[in-house]
Write a protein that holds these residues in place. Structure first.
Motif, short mmCIF file in Angstrom:
data_model
loop_
_atom_site.label_atom_id
_atom_site.label_comp_id
_atom_site.label_asym_id
_atom_site.label_seq_id
_atom_site.Cartn_x
_atom_site.Cartn_y
_atom_site.Cartn_z
N TYR A 81 -1.88 94.58 124.19
CA TYR A 81 -2.91 93.37 124.25
C TYR A 81 -2.44 92.54 125.48
CZ TYR A 81 -3.04 94.79 119.25
OH TYR A 81 -3.35 95.24 118.00
N LEU A 89 -6.25 85.16 118.16
CA LEU A 89 -5.59 85.07 116.72
C LEU A 89 -4.86 83.64 117.18
CD1 LEU A 89 -4.49 88.27 115.25
CD2 LEU A 89 -6.39 87.06 114.78
N TYR A 90 -4.97 82.87 116.22
CA TYR A 90 -4.21 81.62 116.31
C TYR A 90 -2.90 81.66 116.01
CZ TYR A 90 -3.49 76.47 115.23
OH TYR A 90 -3.06 75.15 115.30
N PHE A 92 -0.69 83.60 117.37
CA PHE A 92 -0.17 85.01 117.51
C PHE A 92 1.02 85.02 118.63
CE2 PHE A 92 -0.46 89.72 118.13
CZ PHE A 92 -0.35 90.06 116.59
N GLN A 98 3.45 93.62 122.85
CA GLN A 98 4.00 94.98 122.05
C GLN A 98 3.23 96.36 122.94
OE1 GLN A 98 1.32 95.64 118.24
NE2 GLN A 98 1.78 93.34 118.38
N ASP B 409 -3.83 73.79 109.00
CA ASP B 409 -2.96 74.27 110.30
C ASP B 409 -3.33 75.46 110.52
OD1 ASP B 409 -1.20 72.11 110.46
OD2 ASP B 409 0.60 72.99 109.71
N LYS B 444 3.11 89.49 108.68
CA LYS B 444 1.97 89.47 109.45
C LYS B 444 1.45 90.66 110.10
CE LYS B 444 1.41 85.80 112.27
NZ LYS B 444 1.67 84.83 113.70
N LEU B 445 0.32 91.08 109.94
CA LEU B 445 -0.16 92.56 110.46
C LEU B 445 -0.01 92.55 112.05
CD1 LEU B 445 -1.35 94.86 108.96
CD2 LEU B 445 -3.48 94.10 109.82
N ARG B 446 0.64 93.29 112.56
CA ARG B 446 0.78 93.54 114.00
C ARG B 446 -0.34 94.15 114.61
NH1 ARG B 446 5.80 92.62 115.62
NH2 ARG B 446 4.64 91.72 117.32
N MET B 448 -3.69 93.62 115.90
CA MET B 448 -4.65 92.58 115.96
C MET B 448 -6.04 93.07 115.57
SD MET B 448 -3.58 90.42 119.35
CE MET B 448 -4.97 89.26 119.07
N SER B 451 -7.09 92.45 112.04
CA SER B 451 -7.12 91.23 111.69
C SER B 451 -8.51 90.49 112.23
CB SER B 451 -6.02 90.27 112.38
OG SER B 451 -4.81 90.57 111.73
N LEU B 452 -8.90 91.11 113.41
CA LEU B 452 -9.97 90.37 113.92
C LEU B 452 -11.57 90.87 113.17
CD1 LEU B 452 -9.01 90.58 118.02
CD2 LEU B 452 -9.60 88.54 116.34
N ILE B 454 -11.65 91.54 110.27
CA ILE B 454 -11.72 91.07 108.82
C ILE B 454 -12.20 89.64 109.14
CG2 ILE B 454 -10.55 90.49 106.92
CD1 ILE B 454 -10.79 93.40 107.09
N ASP B 478 -11.32 78.62 114.54
CA ASP B 478 -10.32 79.09 115.60
C ASP B 478 -9.12 79.05 114.96
OD1 ASP B 478 -10.69 76.43 115.41
OD2 ASP B 478 -10.30 75.94 117.49
N ARG B 479 -8.66 78.59 113.81
CA ARG B 479 -7.27 78.51 113.20
C ARG B 479 -7.05 79.93 112.58
NH1 ARG B 479 -5.44 72.52 112.70
NH2 ARG B 479 -6.42 71.69 114.38
N TYR B 480 -8.08 80.79 112.73
CA TYR B 480 -7.26 82.01 111.79
C TYR B 480 -6.27 82.59 112.56
CZ TYR B 480 -8.27 87.08 110.49
OH TYR B 480 -7.99 88.00 109.90
N SER B 481 -5.33 83.19 111.75
CA SER B 481 -3.99 83.70 112.27
C SER B 481 -3.95 85.03 112.14
CB SER B 481 -3.14 82.81 111.33
OG SER B 481 -1.76 83.38 111.57
N HIS B 482 -4.22 85.65 110.90
CA HIS B 482 -3.73 87.02 110.84
C HIS B 482 -4.34 87.58 109.44
CE1 HIS B 482 -0.30 85.29 109.15
NE2 HIS B 482 -0.15 86.15 108.34
#
Lengths: 340, 527
Positions: A81, A89-90, A92, A98, B409, B444-446, B448, B451-452, B454, B478-482
């Motif tokens: 990436y 992703l917020y 990340f 990686q 958060d 955390k899923l590595r 991306m 995650s995106l 979903i 926009d606060r979606y993390s993973h």
């Protein structure tokens, strides 16, 4: 003849893309290009954009290597990436940095496509070898520290197939290495026979390059049949019966889950069918493949996403460029008279 | 304060005794229905299932909805049983009123509210369920040793063979023996023998523990109170190791057979009218005094934290709580400064979510009760749900005290292991393998791309029960993390906020639920 380990059997060339997908594919590619203009890039997106160009134009049109140079490299290390993609992703944060087997493979594959004779295969092979773990498998233990037991088997098999392909091209597959890798790939304690179509096909692809194809686990026909259950056509990647709740050890909590068919999975099944010895069984697979291709020809956009139990909202992706390419391939083969 | 009424008589007459509803939990969309007959009994109705089955239930014609009863329905929404699937009819559930809760003050609260709702003869059975692997090591083994020492004079006897302790095994035993648990050491036969050899002792230990717990909050066993313990075969309920626990504490209600559908309908009409902010619920069962957002008393937050008995943590008041224009500036010792609204209306939304958070919030329950007189330790603010309505209600509630940017958060999607194959395929559709995070893979899923892929599902789930956009999708997208792979369960949305909020939200929450029945939480909770 351009091929890719993700798309078994598919020859990436112009002429077979189904018209129903053309607008979608062009739009998707344009979006990747526009994103790259603002620094947003992922190896997977570049890879799929290249697939699109190959099937629509028959050649690479855009300068993907420069995008990868500018956004998807950390020194010599190919990255999965770009920094801006990580921002999607917020928080990340630095985790975008990686270098995975997949990103190494993608860079190598695109470079091989663009530069042909002028690729330093050994450089990539060394990066792959750096990923080899003490259990004699090639995977991203540095990126994902998850113990072998909890890793996805499709990841292990896919990483092996990608890594071994590079090693073979670089002529760095020594006999010792071949033996080690093949033994690990066939070790049921490391990568058990789960009967997941993509995972098994990646295992087969890796063993084939290692010249150990005969070591492929027996019983793949039963696995393929199990992936038909619950579907009118096509195959699921995994048998629904294999889905269990990790805590309860029962299927109770998976009763409402529904399988989906997928052109990508069908391409993997087609590749696996070569390992089915019984001619009648192989014929049954080919027949189902033909029917599936005919169904896709009638309604090419019917490529579903998963659904979380009864919630009528797509859970994850439905149509992707990869699915479009696979669907087109299956349909075009049907039109020339065969399922495969 | 009365905020509204459950207009039971009006409703039953209006629908001619036919109760019908829809229930979405754990991503399962199911319906419930039952026909009732009812007759006058003074201020009450005598209600019974029309098919003649079930109990005759005495219930007021009109029930006043005050803060604590609304909170109780919120609590039941999170911790209460919704029913079991009707085997004869797919998609139908048959509700049975029971309630999962371990924290003893909440148990007492629930018992009081049930008695208030159903003034007739209802019975309570408190059932403690546990995996018997709990007694194989650690604290459980020590308790088993102590039990045998007290009753036999010697510690736990050596394990006897299965054919001695269980000469004739049944079908479930046979199934158990054949099951495979790769993570568990030892033979299934020995685990089964342990279970049968110590079954009585294990039950006695738990029954005594539960009786003590209930007595400490004033619930004594009598003709209407029964205590039982249910031990599961080792590693069957959820323990992964000897000594591991998978405890569940249930309250089953007797005397309400056949009444579950009507009870669920009350809960759903409350929730729906609060969500849509309508004075009358869609079928008229709930009638608020006015539009829900306009009813309820108003609390001056500066006064509350300065003088209310519930406005203390660890016996102390905030270090600072001052007016700053239209808002308050507050700070607790060893905590950060925060902006607060000056007033809070304790409306049905606030009350309902107070109960819901008590059931579903990530904060350990006992720390909410102990915080008034002792240091609560590290506190966290988090909420998980697979239902958009619950998420929306929770976010709206936080925004009644805090400002929008403080309320969330980040958020993520947790996905249980039974859906990992789906995640893998989603990855492959996008050309990538699924890389997990953390040693056991539950970080955390590595990858991306997965995650995106979903994210939109989660936003659509949040919007699903609403006519417009949810707060999650319109303000916090926009606060979606993973995506976080986790042990078990349907995909659900999890959000969290700064721990600074806890010290301001929790006292108010507890005041809403217990303020009417507890004068001084420092004295009355965990003395």
């Amino acid at each position: 003849m351009t091929s890719h380990v993700l798309l078994p059997g598919v020859v990436l060339a112009a002429g077979f893309s189904h018209p129903a997908f053309e607008g979608y594919l062009r739009e998707w590619r344009e979006k990747v290009i526009a994103d790259a203009e603002v620094g947003i890039a992922a190896a997977s997106n570049c890879q799929q954009a290249v697939f699109i160009e190959l099937v629509l134009e028959g050649r690479l049109v855009h300068d993907w290597l420069s995008i990868m140079d500018d956004l998807l490299c950390d020194g010599d290390r190919p990255l999965a990436y770009s920094s801006a993609y990580g921002d999607l992703l917020y928080k990340f944060g630095g985790q975008y940095l990686q270098s995975t087997v997949h990103s190494v493979y993608t860079r190598w594959w695109v470079e091989t496509l663009c530069r042909q004779g002028d690729v330093d295969h050994c450089k990539f092979a060394k990066q792959v070898l750096a990923k080899k773990r003490s259990d004699a498998l090639i995977y991203d233990g540095d990126v994902s520290p998850t113990v072998l037991r909890h890793r996805m088997k499709a990841e292990l098999a896919m990483s092996a197939a990608m890594g071994i392909e590079i090693l073979a091209k670089a002529e760095m597959l020594t006999d010792v290495l071949r033996n080690q890798l093949a033994a690990s790939l066939c070790d049921p304690q490391k990568i058990p026979l789960l009967g997941y179509m993509t995972s098994e096909q990646f295992r087969l692809a890796a063993l084939r390059i290692l010249n150990y194809e005969e070591q492929f686990p027996v019983g793949i026909y039963e696995c393929i049949k199990a992936c038909e259950i619950g579907l009118l056509h096509g195959w699921s990647d995994y048998p629904m019966a294999s889905k269990i709740d990790a805590y309860m050890g029962t299927a109770k909590r998976t009763a409402r889950d529904k399988p989906i068919h997928s052109p990508l999975v069908a391409c993997h099944v087609a590749a696996l069918s070569n390992k089915v010895e019984e001619l009648s069984q192989r014929g049954a697979i080919e027949e189902r493949l033909t029917l599936y291709a005919a169904k896709l020809a009638g309604n090419p956009l019917d490529i579903p996403a998963f659904q979380m139990r009864d919630i009528p909202i797509p859970f994850g992706s439905d149509l992707t460029p990869i699915e479009a390419v696979c669907a087109s391939w299956l349909i075009s083969n049907l039109q020339v008279g065969g399922g495969q | 304060m009365v905020l509204g009424h459950i207009k039971l008589e009006d409703y039953l007459r209006n629908v001619q005794g036919r109760v019908l509803g829809n229930l979405v939990t754990d991503a399962k969309d199911r319906q419930y229905r039952r026909d009732y007959i009812f007759e006058d009994d003074g201020d009450n109705l005598r209600v019974r299932s029309k098919d003649g089955t079930g109990d005759i239930v005495l219930i007021p014609k009109s029930i006043e909805l005050d803060e604590s009863l609304i909170a109780f329905f919120g609590l039941y929404s999170g911790d209460g049983a919704k029913g079991t699937e009707d085997r004869k009819e797919i998609g139908r559930i048959v509700p049975k009123i029971s309630f999962s809760q371990k924290e003893k003050h909440l148990v007492r609260f629930a018992v009081d509210q049930f008695r208030r709702l159903f003034p007739g003869n209802i019975r309570f059975t408190f059932s403690l369920g546990e995996d018997s692997a709990y007694f194989m090591a650690g604290e459980g083994k020590r308790r088993l040793d102590a039990y045998y020492l007290e009753h036999t004079g010697v510690a736990t006897p050596a394990l006897e063979p299965l054919d001695v302790v269980r000469p004739e095994i049944n079908d479930k035993d046979r199934q158990y023996i054949t099951e495979q648990r790769p993570d568990v050491l030892g033979r299934n036969e020995d685990h089964l023998a342990f279970y049968y050899q110590h079954q009585t002792a294990m039950q006695m230990i738990f029954v005594a523990e539960k009786a003590d717990e209930l007595a400490s909050v004033g619930i004594q066993p009598d003709g209407n109170i029964n205590i039982t313990a249910s031990l599961r075969r080792p590693f069957k309920k959820g323990a992964r190791q000897p000594g591991g626990s998978s405890r569940s504490d249930e309250i089953h209600l007797g005397g309400l057979n056949g009444f579950g559908e009507l009870f669920l309908k009350m809960m759903h009409e409350i929730e729906d009218s609060v969500l849509r902010n309508t004075q009358v619920s869609s079928q008229g069962l709930i009638r608020w005094v006015s539009k829900p957002s306009d009813v309820g008393s108003t609390i001056d937050l500066q006064d509350f934290y300065s003088s209310n008995p519930f406005g203390r943590i660890n016996g102390e008041r905030p270090l600072k709580i001052i007016v700053n224009g239209d808002e308050l500036l507050g700070q607790w010792r060893r905590s950060s400064e925060i902006r607060l609204r000056r007033e809070l209306r304790v409306d049905p939304l606030w009350c309902y979510v107070a109960g819901l958070y008590l059931a579903e919030g990530s904060t350990p329950k006992d720390s909410l009760f102990k915080m008034f007189r002792s240091s609560p330790g590290p506190m966290a603010m988090g909420f998980t749900s697979s239902e958009g309505a619950s998420l929306e209600l929770m976010l709206r509630t936080l925004r009644k005290v805090f400002f929008p940017e403080q309320c969330l958060d980040a958020w993520k999607v947790k996905v249980g292991s039974q859906y990992f194959p789906e995640l893998v395929v989603i990855g492959l559709k996008n050309g990538v393998p699924m890389l997990r995070g953390g040693g056991s893979g539950d970080g955390k899923l590595r990858t991306m791309e997965i995650s995106l892929a979903i994210k939109q599902w989660a936003l659509d789930v949040a919007d699903l029960p609403l006519e417009g956009a949810s707060l999650l999708s319109s303000e916090y997208s926009d606060r979606y993390s993973h995506v976080e792979p986790t042990g078990s369960g349907v995909a659900r949305i999890d959000f969290w906020a700064s721990s600074t909020l806890c010290r301001w939200y929790f006292p108010l929450l507890m005041h809403t639920v217990f303020g009417g029945i507890v004068n001084d939480p420092m004295e009355e909770f965990y003395e």
